[in-house]
Write a protein that holds these residues in place. Structure first.
Motif, PDB file in Angstrom:
ATOM      1  N   TYR A  65       1.028  -1.143   0.129  1.00 48.41           N
ATOM      2  CA  TYR A  65      -0.001   0.040  -0.240  1.00 48.41           C
ATOM      3  C   TYR A  65       1.304   1.102   0.113  1.00 48.41           C
ATOM      4  CZ  TYR A  65      -3.902  -2.919   1.319  1.00 48.41           C
ATOM      5  OH  TYR A  65      -4.712  -4.453   1.590  1.00 48.41           O
ATOM      6  N   GLY A  93      -1.656  12.741   5.451  1.00 50.24           N
ATOM      7  CA  GLY A  93      -3.343  13.013   5.058  1.00 50.24           C
ATOM      8  C   GLY A  93      -4.266  12.294   4.660  1.00 50.24           C
ATOM      9  N   GLN A  94      -3.798  10.818   3.936  1.00 51.49           N
ATOM     10  CA  GLN A  94      -4.451   9.882   3.273  1.00 51.49           C
ATOM     11  C   GLN A  94      -4.216   8.856   3.697  1.00 51.49           C
ATOM     12  OE1 GLN A  94      -6.416  11.673   0.843  1.00 51.49           O
ATOM     13  NE2 GLN A  94      -5.431  13.116   1.109  1.00 51.49           N
ATOM     14  N   GLY A  95      -5.474   7.826   3.448  1.00 52.12           N
ATOM     15  CA  GLY A  95      -5.969   6.685   4.082  1.00 52.12           C
ATOM     16  C   GLY A  95      -4.152   5.441   3.487  1.00 52.12           C
ATOM     17  N   PRO A  96      -4.225   4.075   3.155  1.00 55.33           N
ATOM     18  CA  PRO A  96      -3.710   3.664   2.522  1.00 55.33           C
ATOM     19  C   PRO A  96      -4.153   3.566   1.408  1.00 55.33           C
ATOM     20  CG  PRO A  96      -3.430   2.617   4.942  1.00 55.33           C
ATOM     21  CD  PRO A  96      -4.116   3.859   5.046  1.00 55.33           C
ATOM     22  N   PHE A 103      -4.163   0.570  -2.099  1.00 55.39           N
ATOM     23  CA  PHE A 103      -3.841  -0.670  -2.456  1.00 55.39           C
ATOM     24  C   PHE A 103      -2.661  -0.287  -3.561  1.00 55.39           C
ATOM     25  CE2 PHE A 103      -3.707  -5.493  -2.874  1.00 55.39           C
ATOM     26  CZ  PHE A 103      -4.163  -5.361  -4.379  1.00 55.39           C
ATOM     27  N   GLN A 155      -5.374  -8.699   7.531  1.00 54.40           N
ATOM     28  CA  GLN A 155      -3.658  -8.721   7.143  1.00 54.40           C
ATOM     29  C   GLN A 155      -3.565  -7.717   8.111  1.00 54.40           C
ATOM     30  OE1 GLN A 155      -3.833  -6.706   2.952  1.00 54.40           O
ATOM     31  NE2 GLN A 155      -5.293  -7.451   2.703  1.00 54.40           N
ATOM     32  N   PHE A 204      -0.574  -6.103   9.226  1.00 53.18           N
ATOM     33  CA  PHE A 204       0.708  -4.718   8.238  1.00 53.18           C
ATOM     34  C   PHE A 204       2.214  -4.099   9.270  1.00 53.18           C
ATOM     35  CE2 PHE A 204      -1.572  -2.089   5.519  1.00 53.18           C
ATOM     36  CZ  PHE A 204      -3.683  -2.912   6.038  1.00 53.18           C
ATOM     37  N   LYS A 247     -12.839  14.059   9.318  1.00 48.30           N
ATOM     38  CA  LYS A 247     -11.115  14.696   9.602  1.00 48.30           C
ATOM     39  C   LYS A 247     -10.584  14.419  10.939  1.00 48.30           C
ATOM     40  CE  LYS A 247      -7.667  16.450   6.677  1.00 48.30           C
ATOM     41  NZ  LYS A 247      -6.513  17.754   6.315  1.00 48.30           N
ATOM     42  N   PHE A 280     -14.506  -3.399   7.183  1.00 51.98           N
ATOM     43  CA  PHE A 280     -13.387  -3.250   8.240  1.00 51.98           C
ATOM     44  C   PHE A 280     -12.962  -2.136   9.257  1.00 51.98           C
ATOM     45  CE2 PHE A 280     -11.896  -7.338   6.737  1.00 51.98           C
ATOM     46  CZ  PHE A 280     -12.321  -6.945   6.118  1.00 51.98           C
ATOM     47  N   TYR A 309      -9.404  -0.392  10.901  1.00 45.71           N
ATOM     48  CA  TYR A 309      -8.699  -0.641  10.935  1.00 45.71           C
ATOM     49  C   TYR A 309      -8.150   0.815  12.374  1.00 45.71           C
ATOM     50  CZ  TYR A 309      -7.224  -4.658   8.167  1.00 45.71           C
ATOM     51  OH  TYR A 309      -6.605  -5.323   8.056  1.00 45.71           O
ATOM     52  N   LEU A 332      -0.859  -0.641  12.015  1.00 48.33           N
ATOM     53  CA  LEU A 332      -1.956  -0.255  11.425  1.00 48.33           C
ATOM     54  C   LEU A 332      -2.354  -1.143  11.782  1.00 48.33           C
ATOM     55  CD1 LEU A 332      -3.816   1.562  10.526  1.00 48.33           C
ATOM     56  CD2 LEU A 332      -3.555   0.435   8.040  1.00 48.33           C
ATOM     57  N   TYR A 334      -9.434   4.303  10.607  1.00 44.99           N
ATOM     58  CA  TYR A 334      -9.419   4.543   8.885  1.00 44.99           C
ATOM     59  C   TYR A 334     -10.639   2.956   8.628  1.00 44.99           C
ATOM     60  CZ  TYR A 334      -5.171   6.272   8.687  1.00 44.99           C
ATOM     61  OH  TYR A 334      -4.192   6.851   8.448  1.00 44.99           O
ATOM     62  N   LEU A 362      -7.853  -3.983   0.001  1.00 50.87           N
ATOM     63  CA  LEU A 362      -8.321  -3.146   0.982  1.00 50.87           C
ATOM     64  C   LEU A 362      -8.226  -1.516   0.404  1.00 50.87           C
ATOM     65  CD1 LEU A 362      -7.618  -4.397   4.447  1.00 50.87           C
ATOM     66  CD2 LEU A 362      -9.513  -4.732   3.236  1.00 50.87           C
ATOM     67  N   PHE A 374      -9.287   2.320   1.971  1.00 52.54           N
ATOM     68  CA  PHE A 374      -9.174   2.535   2.542  1.00 52.54           C
ATOM     69  C   PHE A 374     -10.186   4.201   2.780  1.00 52.54           C
ATOM     70  CE2 PHE A 374      -6.620   0.448   5.901  1.00 52.54           C
ATOM     71  CZ  PHE A 374      -5.935  -0.730   5.170  1.00 52.54           C
ATOM     72  N   GLY A 375     -10.651   4.879   3.661  1.00 48.79           N
ATOM     73  CA  GLY A 375     -11.033   5.813   4.135  1.00 48.79           C
ATOM     74  C   GLY A 375      -9.750   6.851   3.782  1.00 48.79           C
ATOM     75  N   LYS A 376      -9.870   7.917   4.129  1.00 45.36           N
ATOM     76  CA  LYS A 376      -8.468   9.068   4.485  1.00 45.36           C
ATOM     77  C   LYS A 376      -8.230   8.789   6.221  1.00 45.36           C
ATOM     78  CE  LYS A 376      -9.330  12.212   0.998  1.00 45.36           C
ATOM     79  NZ  LYS A 376      -9.960  13.505  -0.008  1.00 45.36           N
TER      80      LYS A 376
END
Lengths: 114, 112
Positions: free
Chosen positions: A35, A40-43, A45, A103, A105, B9, B34, B36, B44, B86, B100, B102-104
């Motif tokens: 990932y 400031g963002q989510g992971p 893929f 998963q 990490f 946020k 999910f 996280y 994470l 997340y 996956l 993910f959101g921010k």
């Protein structure tokens, strides 16, 4: 039981260079996912490897490539680095295919492209 | 295309108050959802998944397919709940993989 490890911890490269990031999966896990997490963002893929074969890919260009070895460790290679490639790169391993397999990490590799 | 939206946020609540972290998703099939969590200086980790219908650390989340939501709730917040949360969806992202989406993320701060 050893968790997911990643190396190096931090890396600084210049635009146009190539980089290789490494991941050791958790003991007994045969599936590795990569990932990219921008600030400031989510992971996001990148791709997944299962038993040394790429099992699927997200919306990333071909200059992002990978390998999985017989011991299930994995590499992420990025060619022709761009400034936007600066991010935290996360590796996650799971016991098998299937989203019901959790998963796990790693701590991530922080890549800075100048 | 599949998408996960976390509208907040940052969410700050006092200790002992109820917490609700919002998550909405967009997916044309039957997704797996999910939550996280990432505590300060830790990696994470999975908090819970909708298919298990379990409560972890007092948190629960119900999948509402009509509203395409998977909000995370806890009746009484504790200071140790402060973390980055997340929401994630597994919907066979690209070529049959289990990647996956993910959101921010929402940064939850529990004030004493």
């Amino acid at each position: 039981e050893t968790g997911v490890t990643q190396s190096p911890t931090h890396l600084i490269k210049t635009r146009g260079q190539q980089v290789t990031l490494r991941c050791s999966s958790q003991s007994g896990h045969n599936t590795v996912s990569w990932y990219q997490q921008a600030l400031g963002q989510g992971p996001q893929f990148i791709f997944q490897y299962y038993r040394e074969e790429e099992n699927g890919r997200g919306n990333f260009p071909p200059r992002f490539s990978g390998l999985q070895f017989p011991n299930y460790s994995s590499e992420l290679n990025v060619n022709a680095l761009e400034l936007d490639d600066s991010a935290l790169y996360l590796c996650a391993s799971s016991a098998d295919l299937g989203s019901y397999n959790e998963q796990f990490f790693g701590p991530g590799t922080r890549l800075t492209v100048l | 295309a599949q998408r996960v939206t976390q509208p907040e946020k940052l969410l700050s609540v006092f200790k002992g108050a109820p917490v609700e972290l919002k998550c909405n998703y967009s997916y044309s099939g039957s997704p797996e959802l999910f939550w996280y969590v990432q505590y300060s200086r830790q990696r994470l980790q999975l908090l819970l998944r909708h298919i298990s219908r379990e409560s972890i650390k007092g948190f629960t989340a119900d999948l509402n397919k009509g509203e395409t939501s998977f909000h995370l709730k806890k009746p009484f917040a504790q200071e140790e709940d402060s973390a980055m949360y997340y929401c994630a969806l597994s919907g066979r992202a690209g070529g049959g993989a289990d990647g996956l989406t993910f959101g921010k993320g929402t940064h939850l701060i529990i004030q004493p």
